[in-house]
Scaffold this motif. Structure first.
Motif, PDB file in Angstrom:
ATOM      1  N   MET A 190     -24.427 -70.559  17.887  1.00  0.00           N
ATOM      2  CA  MET A 190     -25.289 -70.478  18.704  1.00  0.00           C
ATOM      3  C   MET A 190     -25.471 -68.688  18.741  1.00  0.00           C
ATOM      4  O   MET A 190     -26.122 -68.227  19.754  1.00  0.00           O
ATOM      5  N   GLY A 191     -25.091 -68.105  17.716  1.00  0.00           N
ATOM      6  CA  GLY A 191     -25.490 -66.743  17.798  1.00  0.00           C
ATOM      7  C   GLY A 191     -24.663 -65.545  18.083  1.00  0.00           C
ATOM      8  O   GLY A 191     -25.149 -64.616  18.332  1.00  0.00           O
ATOM      9  N   MET A 192     -23.508 -65.789  18.301  1.00  0.00           N
ATOM     10  CA  MET A 192     -22.536 -64.708  18.863  1.00  0.00           C
ATOM     11  C   MET A 192     -21.954 -63.912  17.662  1.00  0.00           C
ATOM     12  O   MET A 192     -20.927 -64.239  16.817  1.00  0.00           O
ATOM     13  N   MET A 193     -22.671 -62.949  17.691  1.00  0.00           N
ATOM     14  CA  MET A 193     -22.081 -61.921  16.294  1.00  0.00           C
ATOM     15  C   MET A 193     -23.210 -60.584  16.528  1.00  0.00           C
ATOM     16  O   MET A 193     -24.088 -60.628  17.421  1.00  0.00           O
ATOM     17  N   GLY A 194     -22.584 -59.722  16.003  1.00  0.00           N
ATOM     18  CA  GLY A 194     -23.495 -58.325  15.887  1.00  0.00           C
ATOM     19  C   GLY A 194     -22.984 -57.285  14.973  1.00  0.00           C
ATOM     20  O   GLY A 194     -22.119 -57.572  14.132  1.00  0.00           O
ATOM     21  N   PHE A 195     -23.683 -56.211  14.721  1.00  0.00           N
ATOM     22  CA  PHE A 195     -23.175 -55.227  13.869  1.00  0.00           C
ATOM     23  C   PHE A 195     -22.523 -54.284  14.295  1.00  0.00           C
ATOM     24  O   PHE A 195     -22.631 -53.689  15.370  1.00  0.00           O
ATOM     25  N   TRP A 196     -21.855 -53.315  13.441  1.00  0.00           N
ATOM     26  CA  TRP A 196     -21.210 -52.439  13.973  1.00  0.00           C
ATOM     27  C   TRP A 196     -21.214 -51.200  12.935  1.00  0.00           C
ATOM     28  O   TRP A 196     -20.940 -51.499  11.830  1.00  0.00           O
ATOM     29  N   ILE A 197     -21.514 -49.936  13.059  1.00  0.00           N
ATOM     30  CA  ILE A 197     -21.789 -48.922  12.303  1.00  0.00           C
ATOM     31  C   ILE A 197     -20.715 -47.840  12.905  1.00  0.00           C
ATOM     32  O   ILE A 197     -21.050 -47.407  13.666  1.00  0.00           O
ATOM     33  N   THR A 198     -20.139 -47.254  11.962  1.00  0.00           N
ATOM     34  CA  THR A 198     -19.187 -46.137  11.959  1.00  0.00           C
ATOM     35  C   THR A 198     -19.889 -45.101  11.124  1.00  0.00           C
ATOM     36  O   THR A 198     -19.776 -45.202   9.568  1.00  0.00           O
ATOM     37  N   HIS A 199     -20.231 -43.748  11.740  1.00  0.00           N
ATOM     38  CA  HIS A 199     -21.037 -42.843  11.139  1.00  0.00           C
ATOM     39  C   HIS A 199     -19.973 -41.899  10.707  1.00  0.00           C
ATOM     40  O   HIS A 199     -18.667 -41.877  11.358  1.00  0.00           O
ATOM     41  N   PRO A 200     -20.190 -41.312   9.430  1.00  0.00           N
ATOM     42  CA  PRO A 200     -18.939 -40.146   8.967  1.00  0.00           C
ATOM     43  C   PRO A 200     -19.267 -38.997  10.195  1.00  0.00           C
ATOM     44  O   PRO A 200     -20.191 -38.745  10.697  1.00  0.00           O
ATOM     45  N   LYS A 201     -17.915 -38.405  10.189  1.00  0.00           N
ATOM     46  CA  LYS A 201     -17.695 -37.281  11.143  1.00  0.00           C
ATOM     47  C   LYS A 201     -18.314 -36.107  10.824  1.00  0.00           C
ATOM     48  O   LYS A 201     -18.605 -35.295  11.424  1.00  0.00           O
ATOM     49  N   THR A 202     -18.031 -35.907   9.318  1.00  0.00           N
ATOM     50  CA  THR A 202     -18.565 -34.716   8.885  1.00  0.00           C
ATOM     51  C   THR A 202     -19.672 -35.101   7.587  1.00  0.00           C
ATOM     52  O   THR A 202     -19.367 -36.350   7.140  1.00  0.00           O
ATOM     53  N   LYS A 203     -20.102 -34.143   6.813  1.00  0.00           N
ATOM     54  CA  LYS A 203     -20.918 -34.704   5.676  1.00  0.00           C
ATOM     55  C   LYS A 203     -20.084 -35.332   4.598  1.00  0.00           C
ATOM     56  O   LYS A 203     -19.010 -34.675   4.353  1.00  0.00           O
ATOM     57  N   HIS A 204     -20.618 -36.476   4.085  1.00  0.00           N
ATOM     58  CA  HIS A 204     -19.478 -37.489   3.444  1.00  0.00           C
ATOM     59  C   HIS A 204     -20.202 -37.434   1.988  1.00  0.00           C
ATOM     60  O   HIS A 204     -21.438 -37.468   1.769  1.00  0.00           O
TER      61      HIS A 204
END
Length: 205
Positions: free
Chosen positions: A80-94
């Protein structure tokens, strides 16, 4: 569901209130977190009952692209479409994450819906007739608008029941990330098509 964006090292607290007429949970696909926060009903937690709220709390330990979805009556709830995206951005330049001008995310899903019906068949395993990106169907999908010479990143997650070869007509790209986050530069390769398997994520630039 909405794309959740956090920064590496953030302590995240998410209140999940169940307004369904049945139990549910949320599994944070690919995250490193305490066992009790993993969201697998009957294994790592008691399912969230109708009208109840469960609080998930953990630290976003590594940068990358992840997904979330129920681990309770998955055949119905994910169908039924129960889902989503998760993005963890780097804290400092990676060192493995380049600066980009445009950053897109697409979550693939598939449905089996009879003409005139409002709800998909929930027991379908292979015979899907409707394919979506971020729960939208062509021609309702937004175009990817970029400028000449822009550095572009596209993150693709696959929560369908079949592999998807993703091809960008007229473009070459590098596969720069998988479910574990950005890949070492020595393992990247130029490509025109990348196969995104069931339950996997690919990042291309």
């Amino acid at each position: 569901g909405p794309t959740i964006e956090v920064v590496e090292g953030d302590r995240v607290r998410i209140f999940v209130s169940n307004k369904l007429p049945e139990h549910t949970s949320v599994h944070w696909h690919g995250q490193r977190l305490p066992n009790g926060m993993d969201g697998v009903s009957g294994l790592t937690q008691k399912a969230i009952g109708p009208g109840k709220t469960f609080v998930y709390e953990f630290v976003a330990r590594r940068p990358g692209t992840f997904m979330y979805h129920p681990h309770a009556d998955e055949m119905t709830q994910m169908a039924m479409g129960m889902m989503g995206f998760w993005i963890t951005h780097p804290k400092t330049k990676h060192p493995l994450i380049a600066e980009v001008d445009r950053d897109f995310v697409f979550l693939l899903n598939a449905y089996d819906i009879d003409p005139g019906s409002y709800t998909p068949k929930i027991m379908t395993m292979t015979d899907f007739n409707l394919w979506s990106w971020n729960s939208r169907i062509f021609p309702g999908i937004d175009s990817l608008n970029v400028r000449l010479n822009d550095k572009v990143r596209i993150r693709i997650g696959n929560l369908t029941m079949t592999n998807h070869p993703i091809h960008l007509h007229g473009h070459e790209f590098m596969v720069t990330g998988t479910d574990g986050g950005p890949t070492p530069k020595s393992t990247r390769w130029p490509e025109v098509t990348t196969d995104v398997a069931v339950g996997q994520m690919r990042q291309i630039e």
